[in-house]
Motif scaffolding. Sequence first.
Motif, mmCIF file in Angstrom:
data_model
loop_
_atom_site.group_PDB
_atom_site.id
_atom_site.type_symbol
_atom_site.label_atom_id
_atom_site.label_comp_id
_atom_site.label_asym_id
_atom_site.label_seq_id
_atom_site.Cartn_x
_atom_site.Cartn_y
_atom_site.Cartn_z
ATOM 1 N N ILE A 1 0.828 -1.204 0.000
ATOM 2 C CA ILE A 1 0.000 0.000 0.000
ATOM 3 C C ILE A 1 0.862 1.254 0.000
ATOM 4 O O ILE A 1 1.990 1.258 0.505
ATOM 5 C CB ILE A 1 -0.973 0.063 1.221
ATOM 6 C CG1 ILE A 1 -0.235 -0.165 2.538
ATOM 7 C CG2 ILE A 1 -2.117 -0.908 1.032
ATOM 8 C CD1 ILE A 1 -1.093 0.064 3.781
ATOM 9 N N LEU A 2 0.294 2.293 -0.599
ATOM 10 C CA LEU A 2 0.938 3.597 -0.690
ATOM 11 C C LEU A 2 -0.114 4.590 -0.218
ATOM 12 O O LEU A 2 -1.253 4.536 -0.679
ATOM 13 C CB LEU A 2 1.298 3.834 -2.162
ATOM 14 C CG LEU A 2 2.126 5.027 -2.568
ATOM 15 C CD1 LEU A 2 3.544 4.877 -2.045
ATOM 16 C CD2 LEU A 2 2.170 5.141 -4.105
ATOM 17 N N TYR A 3 0.222 5.464 0.705
ATOM 18 C CA TYR A 3 -0.807 6.358 1.252
ATOM 19 C C TYR A 3 -0.177 7.572 1.921
ATOM 20 O O TYR A 3 1.019 7.573 2.225
ATOM 21 C CB TYR A 3 -1.663 5.606 2.288
ATOM 22 C CG TYR A 3 -0.857 5.108 3.455
ATOM 23 C CD1 TYR A 3 -0.104 3.937 3.343
ATOM 24 C CD2 TYR A 3 -0.783 5.819 4.656
ATOM 25 C CE1 TYR A 3 0.687 3.503 4.384
ATOM 26 C CE2 TYR A 3 0.001 5.383 5.706
ATOM 27 C CZ TYR A 3 0.734 4.228 5.565
ATOM 28 O OH TYR A 3 1.537 3.801 6.594
ATOM 29 N N TYR A 4 -0.997 8.590 2.105
ATOM 30 C CA TYR A 4 -0.590 9.751 2.906
ATOM 31 C C TYR A 4 -1.853 10.416 3.395
ATOM 32 O O TYR A 4 -2.930 10.222 2.827
ATOM 33 C CB TYR A 4 0.252 10.729 2.069
ATOM 34 C CG TYR A 4 -0.483 11.340 0.908
ATOM 35 C CD1 TYR A 4 -0.405 10.764 -0.355
ATOM 36 C CD2 TYR A 4 -1.276 12.476 1.076
ATOM 37 C CE1 TYR A 4 -1.087 11.306 -1.417
ATOM 38 C CE2 TYR A 4 -1.969 13.022 0.004
ATOM 39 C CZ TYR A 4 -1.879 12.432 -1.241
ATOM 40 O OH TYR A 4 -2.559 12.967 -2.282
ATOM 41 N N TYR A 5 -1.725 11.185 4.446
ATOM 42 C CA TYR A 5 -2.853 11.986 4.883
ATOM 43 C C TYR A 5 -2.342 13.175 5.678
ATOM 44 O O TYR A 5 -1.465 13.020 6.529
ATOM 45 C CB TYR A 5 -3.830 11.157 5.725
ATOM 46 C CG TYR A 5 -5.194 11.810 5.772
ATOM 47 C CD1 TYR A 5 -6.029 11.775 4.667
ATOM 48 C CD2 TYR A 5 -5.629 12.494 6.909
ATOM 49 C CE1 TYR A 5 -7.267 12.409 4.673
ATOM 50 C CE2 TYR A 5 -6.856 13.132 6.935
ATOM 51 C CZ TYR A 5 -7.675 13.088 5.803
ATOM 52 O OH TYR A 5 -8.885 13.719 5.811
ATOM 53 N N PHE A 6 -2.871 14.341 5.346
ATOM 54 C CA PHE A 6 -2.481 15.532 6.084
ATOM 55 C C PHE A 6 -3.492 15.775 7.196
ATOM 56 O O PHE A 6 -4.670 16.007 6.931
ATOM 57 C CB PHE A 6 -2.429 16.753 5.154
ATOM 58 C CG PHE A 6 -1.247 16.743 4.231
ATOM 59 C CD1 PHE A 6 0.000 17.179 4.677
ATOM 60 C CD2 PHE A 6 -1.366 16.279 2.930
ATOM 61 C CE1 PHE A 6 1.102 17.174 3.835
ATOM 62 C CE2 PHE A 6 -0.270 16.271 2.072
ATOM 63 C CZ PHE A 6 0.969 16.713 2.524
ATOM 64 N N SER B 1 -0.603 22.160 4.902
ATOM 65 C CA SER B 1 -1.397 21.238 4.085
ATOM 66 C C SER B 1 -2.593 20.633 4.822
ATOM 67 O O SER B 1 -3.428 19.987 4.210
ATOM 68 C CB SER B 1 -0.513 20.128 3.528
ATOM 69 O OG SER B 1 0.375 20.674 2.588
ATOM 70 N N THR B 2 -2.667 20.849 6.147
ATOM 71 C CA THR B 2 -3.862 20.373 6.845
ATOM 72 C C THR B 2 -5.034 21.330 6.573
ATOM 73 O O THR B 2 -6.185 20.982 6.760
ATOM 74 C CB THR B 2 -3.642 20.257 8.368
ATOM 75 O OG1 THR B 2 -3.384 21.562 8.897
ATOM 76 C CG2 THR B 2 -2.475 19.349 8.692
ATOM 77 N N GLU B 3 -4.704 22.557 6.121
ATOM 78 C CA GLU B 3 -5.744 23.555 5.844
ATOM 79 C C GLU B 3 -5.822 23.914 4.355
ATOM 80 O O GLU B 3 -6.900 24.051 3.798
ATOM 81 C CB GLU B 3 -5.453 24.861 6.625
ATOM 82 C CG GLU B 3 -5.429 24.710 8.131
ATOM 83 C CD GLU B 3 -6.832 24.560 8.726
ATOM 84 O OE1 GLU B 3 -7.802 24.943 8.038
ATOM 85 O OE2 GLU B 3 -6.945 24.056 9.855
ATOM 86 N N GLU B 4 -4.658 24.101 3.720
ATOM 87 C CA GLU B 4 -4.626 24.576 2.338
ATOM 88 C C GLU B 4 -4.564 23.408 1.358
ATOM 89 O O GLU B 4 -3.609 22.636 1.374
ATOM 90 C CB GLU B 4 -3.398 25.468 2.130
ATOM 91 C CG GLU B 4 -3.383 26.691 3.035
ATOM 92 C CD GLU B 4 -2.042 27.400 3.017
ATOM 93 O OE1 GLU B 4 -1.966 28.490 2.439
ATOM 94 O OE2 GLU B 4 -1.066 26.862 3.583
ATOM 95 N N SER C 1 1.079 22.104 -5.741
ATOM 96 C CA SER C 1 -0.010 22.863 -6.377
ATOM 97 C C SER C 1 -0.309 24.130 -5.563
ATOM 98 O O SER C 1 -0.508 25.203 -6.131
ATOM 99 C CB SER C 1 -1.262 22.003 -6.557
ATOM 100 O OG SER C 1 -1.776 21.607 -5.316
ATOM 101 N N VAL C 2 -0.288 24.019 -4.234
ATOM 102 C CA VAL C 2 -0.508 25.201 -3.391
ATOM 103 C C VAL C 2 0.656 26.186 -3.569
ATOM 104 O O VAL C 2 0.469 27.392 -3.672
ATOM 105 C CB VAL C 2 -0.667 24.778 -1.903
ATOM 106 C CG1 VAL C 2 -0.771 26.007 -1.009
ATOM 107 C CG2 VAL C 2 -1.889 23.884 -1.729
#
Length: 329
Positions: free
Chosen positions: A5-10, A104-107, A186-187
């Motif tokens: 598995i490959l994943y991420y989360y802010f 990145s938790t907000e934008e 992108s931000v």
Amino acid sequence: MYAVILYYYFARITDPDEFCREHKRKCQELNLFGRIYIASEGINGTLSGGVEQIEEYKNYLRSLDGFAQTEFKEERIDHVPFVKLVVKTRKEIVTLKSKVSIDSTEEKGKHLSPLEWREHLENEEDILLIDVRNNYESEIGHFKGAVKPDIKNFYDFEGWVDRSELDKNKKVLMYCTGGIRCEKFSVLMEKKGFKDVYQLQGGIINYAQQEDGAHFKGKCFVFDDRLAVEVEKNQKEPLGKCAISGVPCDTYINCHNMDCNQLFICSKEAAIEFQGCCSKECMTSVRCRPFLPDNIYMPSRKWYQYYDENQWLDIREKREQQTTYTKEG
Ligand SMILES: [Zn+2]
């Protein structure tokens, strides 16, 4: 059968060290291998292990406060492509080293689903398509017509954007392997004045599964022992070139000179001629690990599993004697 598995989360993590310890314990309990980075801004990982154990891990992560929406890119595989488990904290889960601060938790940037992405490629002409990965990644595979920055590290991207004089009014479509780099890039581009920036949701890996790799040429580089996975169907010829001989090639090796260890694209014939080294200069090093003609494409870190230390020292001593002899002679 195994899963990878490959994943991420802010999401905001108030005590990354504690979170890291707890996470490591859980992964060890489930006998998983791979690497996970944890920072106050979230988590980024790639893991492999038994199919059930991976399922349990996914449920575990989603049960944690703030991580319920984590998405996983998952593949079945016949072996575990990691030899170790690394779980550690970092300052950022994507290293930008930028003066522009991004939370990145907000934008968030604007995402395109694989289907929307495909439709954009097929119907829009005036777009700026950017492969935001490193040069050694895009060399063996990329979307047709993409701009491929000549950069070696994630954090070189910003400098490239500043130097490249791209048209800020053009619609930008950017992509990476699994989507995480685009979350920040992108931000970042919006903050630098680009008016209309989109990123590919879930990256190339997700796109390959959903849209069969349409408009993509070649393979996708991955950061595990597989090094590359198929994206283009029925690919006829490799896109990359052997760094030594120049023949079409998309297989990577690490230079056998352990002080160099550079990852480069190398054909079988050139690997034999250069004994697994990237240059004639590296071939003269006494710190070369032995070249195994039958296992040319075995990743260097896996190699140590096959050779115990004594055997290795024997080989090295012989080599040193030879070198000394040559020098004196
Ligand atoms: Zn080298």
